[in-house]
Design an enzyme around this catalytic site. Sequence first.
Site, PDB file in Angstrom:
ATOM      1  N   HIS A  83      52.906  43.494  73.950  1.00  0.00           N
ATOM      2  CA  HIS A  83      53.272  42.601  74.902  1.00  0.00           C
ATOM      3  C   HIS A  83      54.698  42.294  74.691  1.00  0.00           C
ATOM      4  O   HIS A  83      55.504  41.528  75.767  1.00  0.00           O
ATOM      5  CB  HIS A  83      52.482  41.558  75.236  1.00  0.00           C
ATOM      6  CG  HIS A  83      50.981  42.041  75.848  1.00  0.00           C
ATOM      7  ND1 HIS A  83      50.216  41.041  75.918  1.00  0.00           N
ATOM      8  CD2 HIS A  83      50.433  43.184  76.142  1.00  0.00           C
ATOM      9  CE1 HIS A  83      48.868  41.638  76.542  1.00  0.00           C
ATOM     10  NE2 HIS A  83      49.173  42.933  76.542  1.00  0.00           N
ATOM     11  N   CYS A  91      67.760  44.293  79.556  1.00  0.00           N
ATOM     12  CA  CYS A  91      68.484  44.388  80.763  1.00  0.00           C
ATOM     13  C   CYS A  91      67.621  45.743  81.345  1.00  0.00           C
ATOM     14  O   CYS A  91      67.315  46.614  81.109  1.00  0.00           O
ATOM     15  CB  CYS A  91      69.850  44.901  80.665  1.00  0.00           C
ATOM     16  SG  CYS A  91      70.641  45.488  82.173  1.00  0.00           S
ATOM     17  N   CYS A  94      70.297  48.625  82.061  1.00  0.00           N
ATOM     18  CA  CYS A  94      70.848  49.798  81.087  1.00  0.00           C
ATOM     19  C   CYS A  94      69.879  49.626  79.742  1.00  0.00           C
ATOM     20  O   CYS A  94      70.036  50.553  79.010  1.00  0.00           O
ATOM     21  CB  CYS A  94      72.088  49.473  80.622  1.00  0.00           C
ATOM     22  SG  CYS A  94      72.299  47.901  79.577  1.00  0.00           S
ATOM     23  N   CYS A 116      73.231  40.985  82.871  1.00  0.00           N
ATOM     24  CA  CYS A 116      73.712  42.019  81.761  1.00  0.00           C
ATOM     25  C   CYS A 116      75.467  42.021  81.586  1.00  0.00           C
ATOM     26  O   CYS A 116      76.091  42.279  82.767  1.00  0.00           O
ATOM     27  CB  CYS A 116      73.098  43.268  81.746  1.00  0.00           C
ATOM     28  SG  CYS A 116      73.859  44.402  80.520  1.00  0.00           S
ATOM     29  N   CYS A 119      76.520  45.895  82.329  1.00  0.00           N
ATOM     30  CA  CYS A 119      76.194  46.701  83.281  1.00  0.00           C
ATOM     31  C   CYS A 119      76.096  45.709  84.557  1.00  0.00           C
ATOM     32  O   CYS A 119      75.895  46.534  85.714  1.00  0.00           O
ATOM     33  CB  CYS A 119      74.974  47.809  83.167  1.00  0.00           C
ATOM     34  SG  CYS A 119      73.350  47.082  83.279  1.00  0.00           S
ATOM     35  N   THR A 157      41.077  37.222  69.735  1.00  0.00           N
ATOM     36  CA  THR A 157      41.003  38.176  70.748  1.00  0.00           C
ATOM     37  C   THR A 157      39.529  38.332  71.337  1.00  0.00           C
ATOM     38  O   THR A 157      38.770  38.428  70.661  1.00  0.00           O
ATOM     39  CB  THR A 157      41.811  39.336  70.674  1.00  0.00           C
ATOM     40  OG1 THR A 157      41.311  40.463  71.822  1.00  0.00           O
ATOM     41  CG2 THR A 157      41.191  40.386  69.264  1.00  0.00           C
ATOM     42  N   ILE A 200      40.106  29.899  63.714  1.00  0.00           N
ATOM     43  CA  ILE A 200      40.904  31.014  62.993  1.00  0.00           C
ATOM     44  C   ILE A 200      41.445  30.587  61.585  1.00  0.00           C
ATOM     45  O   ILE A 200      41.500  31.052  60.460  1.00  0.00           O
ATOM     46  CB  ILE A 200      41.961  31.589  63.593  1.00  0.00           C
ATOM     47  CG1 ILE A 200      41.289  32.379  64.748  1.00  0.00           C
ATOM     48  CG2 ILE A 200      42.889  32.650  62.882  1.00  0.00           C
ATOM     49  CD1 ILE A 200      42.435  32.917  65.987  1.00  0.00           C
TER      50      ILE A 200
HETATM   51 ZN   LIG Z   1      72.559  46.210  81.506  1.00  0.00          ZN
END
Ligand SMILES: [Zn+2]
Length: 208
Positions: A83, A91, A94, A116, A119, A157, A200
């Site tokens: 994930h 971005c 790009c 970004c 770009c 899980t 756990i």
């Molecule tokens: Zn970018």
Amino acid sequence: MWTKNPLAEKMSNIHYYLADPEVRKLSWQNRLSSPAWSAKPNAGHLALVGLEKKNKLHALITQNIDELHQIAGNSPDKVIEVHGTMRKVMCWGCGMRAPMQKALDRVRAGEEDPKCRDCGGILKSDTISFGQQLVPEVIDRAMQAAGEADLFLAVGTTLQVYPVAGTVDVARQAGARLVIVNAQETPFDDVADAVFHQSISEVLPKII
Ligand SMILES: [Zn+2]
């Protein structure tokens, strides 16, 4: 929670995020104040570091996005993040990736929706939102690693979200033993070699 706060649902959905600057501004504020930044690895994370130190850890497939496995001490190349990670931005123009904290510094300095610098594209945490495709290469890597296991530890899980839950089938078909550690029952409890419906942090260190 989403009934009480529809905006929370929009912030989790890639379509609203890309379409609505107001959703992005709120998302950046939420990222700034995320409790995850001060979260620390627990005994379960540390147990898995112990497994790697014994040279028994082939791969660590995780749905967590907090990088606490790497922070605990697992090698980044062992960790398969299906994930993504909240500690990077990506971005949408790009594909550039960069540390999240640098983007958060820009938000702290007054940019409400930092873009970004290469770009001008929209930046988002490098995680899989609702409505967003999983990364095929990452899923392939998880399936391959599962098929190479002789022991598959399924920890924390419910094994109900596919395709990732399918790693259990792949491992079993390759002959791996299956050990489940989860508070609730899972659909795989009947076919597991051992099942622990316990904490756990208590059980995993003993198993390791
Ligand atoms: Zn970018």
